[in-house]
Design a protein around this motif. Structure first.
Motif, PDB file in Angstrom:
ATOM      1  N   PRO A 209      -1.574   4.203  -5.392  1.00  0.00           N
ATOM      2  CA  PRO A 209      -0.560   3.542  -4.548  1.00  0.00           C
ATOM      3  C   PRO A 209      -0.755   3.820  -3.054  1.00  0.00           C
ATOM      4  O   PRO A 209      -0.455   2.963  -2.219  1.00  0.00           O
ATOM      5  CB  PRO A 209       0.766   4.138  -5.055  1.00  0.00           C
ATOM      6  CG  PRO A 209       0.484   4.530  -6.461  1.00  0.00           C
ATOM      7  CD  PRO A 209      -0.931   5.016  -6.449  1.00  0.00           C
ATOM      8  N   SER A 210      -1.272   5.009  -2.726  1.00  0.00           N
ATOM      9  CA  SER A 210      -1.460   5.354  -1.309  1.00  0.00           C
ATOM     10  C   SER A 210      -2.582   4.558  -0.662  1.00  0.00           C
ATOM     11  O   SER A 210      -2.527   4.249   0.535  1.00  0.00           O
ATOM     12  CB  SER A 210      -1.746   6.857  -1.177  1.00  0.00           C
ATOM     13  OG  SER A 210      -0.657   7.625  -1.641  1.00  0.00           O
ATOM     14  N   ILE A 211      -3.633   4.240  -1.437  1.00  0.00           N
ATOM     15  CA  ILE A 211      -4.753   3.489  -0.856  1.00  0.00           C
ATOM     16  C   ILE A 211      -4.688   2.002  -1.207  1.00  0.00           C
ATOM     17  O   ILE A 211      -5.601   1.253  -0.871  1.00  0.00           O
ATOM     18  CB  ILE A 211      -6.105   4.072  -1.305  1.00  0.00           C
ATOM     19  CG1 ILE A 211      -6.315   3.910  -2.811  1.00  0.00           C
ATOM     20  CG2 ILE A 211      -6.235   5.533  -0.897  1.00  0.00           C
ATOM     21  CD1 ILE A 211      -7.715   4.284  -3.276  1.00  0.00           C
ATOM     22  N   LEU A 212      -3.604   1.590  -1.890  1.00  0.00           N
ATOM     23  CA  LEU A 212      -3.481   0.188  -2.286  1.00  0.00           C
ATOM     24  C   LEU A 212      -3.553  -0.781  -1.103  1.00  0.00           C
ATOM     25  O   LEU A 212      -4.211  -1.819  -1.200  1.00  0.00           O
ATOM     26  CB  LEU A 212      -2.187  -0.024  -3.070  1.00  0.00           C
ATOM     27  CG  LEU A 212      -1.966  -1.442  -3.616  1.00  0.00           C
ATOM     28  CD1 LEU A 212      -3.094  -1.833  -4.568  1.00  0.00           C
ATOM     29  CD2 LEU A 212      -0.614  -1.550  -4.308  1.00  0.00           C
ATOM     30  N   PRO A 213      -2.903  -0.480   0.044  1.00  0.00           N
ATOM     31  CA  PRO A 213      -3.009  -1.424   1.177  1.00  0.00           C
ATOM     32  C   PRO A 213      -4.443  -1.676   1.627  1.00  0.00           C
ATOM     33  O   PRO A 213      -4.822  -2.823   1.884  1.00  0.00           O
ATOM     34  CB  PRO A 213      -2.186  -0.733   2.275  1.00  0.00           C
ATOM     35  CG  PRO A 213      -1.207   0.108   1.537  1.00  0.00           C
ATOM     36  CD  PRO A 213      -1.938   0.598   0.334  1.00  0.00           C
ATOM     37  N   VAL A 218      -9.387  -5.006   1.963  1.00  0.00           N
ATOM     38  CA  VAL A 218     -10.821  -5.178   1.708  1.00  0.00           C
ATOM     39  C   VAL A 218     -11.053  -6.327   0.729  1.00  0.00           C
ATOM     40  O   VAL A 218     -11.958  -7.151   0.920  1.00  0.00           O
ATOM     41  CB  VAL A 218     -11.435  -3.870   1.149  1.00  0.00           C
ATOM     42  CG1 VAL A 218     -12.873  -4.095   0.707  1.00  0.00           C
ATOM     43  CG2 VAL A 218     -11.380  -2.778   2.203  1.00  0.00           C
ATOM     44  N   GLY A 219     -10.238  -6.400  -0.309  1.00  0.00           N
ATOM     45  CA  GLY A 219     -10.409  -7.456  -1.308  1.00  0.00           C
ATOM     46  C   GLY A 219     -10.147  -8.837  -0.752  1.00  0.00           C
ATOM     47  O   GLY A 219     -10.926  -9.771  -1.004  1.00  0.00           O
ATOM     48  N   ASN A 293       0.407  -6.643   5.137  1.00  0.00           N
ATOM     49  CA  ASN A 293       0.862  -6.636   6.526  1.00  0.00           C
ATOM     50  C   ASN A 293      -0.273  -6.309   7.494  1.00  0.00           C
ATOM     51  O   ASN A 293      -0.107  -5.618   8.488  1.00  0.00           O
ATOM     52  CB  ASN A 293       2.008  -5.634   6.706  1.00  0.00           C
ATOM     53  CG  ASN A 293       2.801  -5.913   7.974  1.00  0.00           C
ATOM     54  OD1 ASN A 293       2.885  -7.060   8.426  1.00  0.00           O
ATOM     55  ND2 ASN A 293       3.356  -4.868   8.563  1.00  0.00           N
ATOM     56  N   TYR A 294      -1.470  -6.797   7.172  1.00  0.00           N
ATOM     57  CA  TYR A 294      -2.656  -6.570   8.008  1.00  0.00           C
ATOM     58  C   TYR A 294      -2.875  -7.786   8.906  1.00  0.00           C
ATOM     59  O   TYR A 294      -2.835  -8.923   8.459  1.00  0.00           O
ATOM     60  CB  TYR A 294      -3.887  -6.347   7.142  1.00  0.00           C
ATOM     61  CG  TYR A 294      -5.197  -6.337   7.914  1.00  0.00           C
ATOM     62  CD1 TYR A 294      -5.632  -5.167   8.524  1.00  0.00           C
ATOM     63  CD2 TYR A 294      -5.968  -7.485   8.051  1.00  0.00           C
ATOM     64  CE1 TYR A 294      -6.813  -5.145   9.235  1.00  0.00           C
ATOM     65  CE2 TYR A 294      -7.151  -7.476   8.757  1.00  0.00           C
ATOM     66  CZ  TYR A 294      -7.578  -6.302   9.343  1.00  0.00           C
ATOM     67  OH  TYR A 294      -8.751  -6.293  10.049  1.00  0.00           O
ATOM     68  N   ARG A 295      -3.099  -7.537  10.174  1.00  0.00           N
ATOM     69  CA  ARG A 295      -3.408  -8.632  11.085  1.00  0.00           C
ATOM     70  C   ARG A 295      -4.362  -8.119  12.157  1.00  0.00           C
ATOM     71  O   ARG A 295      -4.340  -6.953  12.532  1.00  0.00           O
ATOM     72  CB  ARG A 295      -2.141  -9.209  11.717  1.00  0.00           C
ATOM     73  CG  ARG A 295      -1.333  -8.243  12.539  1.00  0.00           C
ATOM     74  CD  ARG A 295       0.054  -8.805  12.835  1.00  0.00           C
ATOM     75  NE  ARG A 295      -0.053 -10.114  13.448  1.00  0.00           N
ATOM     76  CZ  ARG A 295       1.001 -10.919  13.617  1.00  0.00           C
ATOM     77  NH1 ARG A 295       2.189 -10.533  13.195  1.00  0.00           N
ATOM     78  NH2 ARG A 295       0.850 -12.084  14.184  1.00  0.00           N
TER      79      ARG A 295
END
Length: 297
Positions: A209-213, A218-219, A293-295
């Motif tokens: 869960p911590s590295i899920l973002p 990346v995906g 929420n990546y931009r």
């Protein structure tokens, strides 16, 4: 505004050479895309060649091999995308559990090295070791297995492409996940351990869960490269026996557009791929923003 330029002009000057190079090598050549709408003849040039409109694109979709090439590209690229995401994550999780730093650094160095080997060199190595008389088939022969034509059978060739590409890149791709793992708060593991969580439970309910973002980012960003199935790799490994299942858009452009002199057709295929890739990149950034929420802007 004047004060801004007074403060920042040295940075703009430093950036100027990169901007000029980008314009020369990335944007100026885009004017050559007009060839896709012509019956281009090198001796007549762009301005003298006959204008045919969308004829090259109609030819593209009526060409006997076009559909198969697109299918090959999607199959190979999708397989690479999935395994290039899953394998680095698993490797990063396993490497993160090592406590002996010397052993950890040695393993990291060994798995990073293949990334820096050219496909020209690596292709020659694979051709030797995967041939019918190569070391792999000799080893399989010890167990009574008939020689496998890895580079001459279409199905085995696809498997070889995916496995060799993952082997070459998974160590380097794991760097970003190792960085994400290093930023997890140790207090989370301590709390989970106090609550009686096993290592597996800590991985499932704390680590992932911590590295899920970053996994999502990346995906989704990889979707923009879904039509890049690996030109260098395939060009150095394939042969006419596997064209039916190994020819991708990039190698098709090279084989038909350049080697046979059909420059307009090759440009049309390349433009089609670039257009689809552009919209996939837009989709991937939108997904990355909505999910993680990546931009970038």
């Amino acid at each position: 505004m004047r004060d801004y330029w007074v403060r920042t002009w040295p940075y703009h000057v430093l950036l100027l050479p990169a901007v000029i190079l980008c314009l020369i090598f990335s944007y100026v050549p885009m004017f050559g895309l007009v060839i896709a709408f012509q019956n281009y003849e090198p001796w007549m040039g762009i301005f003298g060649s006959e204008w045919v409109g969308l004829e090259q694109f109609r030819y593209l979709f009526s060409y006997p091999d076009s559909v198969q090439v697109i299918v090959n590209t999607l199959i190979i690229a999708t397989a690479k995308l999935v395994f290039q995401l899953v394998v680095p994550i698993i490797f990063a999780l396993m490497l993160n559990e090592l406590r002996k730093m010397l052993l950890k650094r040695v393993i990291q160095t060994l798995v990073y090295l293949p990334h820096f080997i050219s496909w020209v060199v690596l292709g020659g190595i694979l051709i030797d070791i995967l041939g019918t008389g190569g070391i792999v088939n000799r080893f399989l022969g010890l167990f009574g297995v008939e020689p496998i034509f890895f580079l001459g059978n279409g199905d085995w060739f696809r498997v070889t492409l995916v496995v060799s590409d993952v082997w070459k890149e998974f160590g380097f791709s794991a760097i970003i996940f190792l960085a994400a793992l290093s930023n997890i708060n140790p207090a989370l593991y301590e709390a989970a351990e106090i609550d009686g969580a096993t290592k597996w439970q800590q991985t499932m309910y704390v680590t992932l869960p911590s590295i899920l973002p970053i996994i999502v980012v990346v995906g989704t960003l990889s979707l923009g490269r879904i039509l890049d199935a690996g030109f260098d790799q395939i060009l150095n490994l394939y042969n006419p026996l596997v064209y039916a299942k190994a020819d991708i858009i990039d190698t098709f452009v090279y084989r038909v557009g350049l080697t046979k002199g059909e420059f307009s057709f090759g440009t049309a295929v390349g433009l089609f791929k670039s257009t689809v890739g552009f919209f996939l990149i837009l989709l991937s950034y939108w997904l990355a923003y909505r999910i993680a929420n990546y931009r970038i802007f």
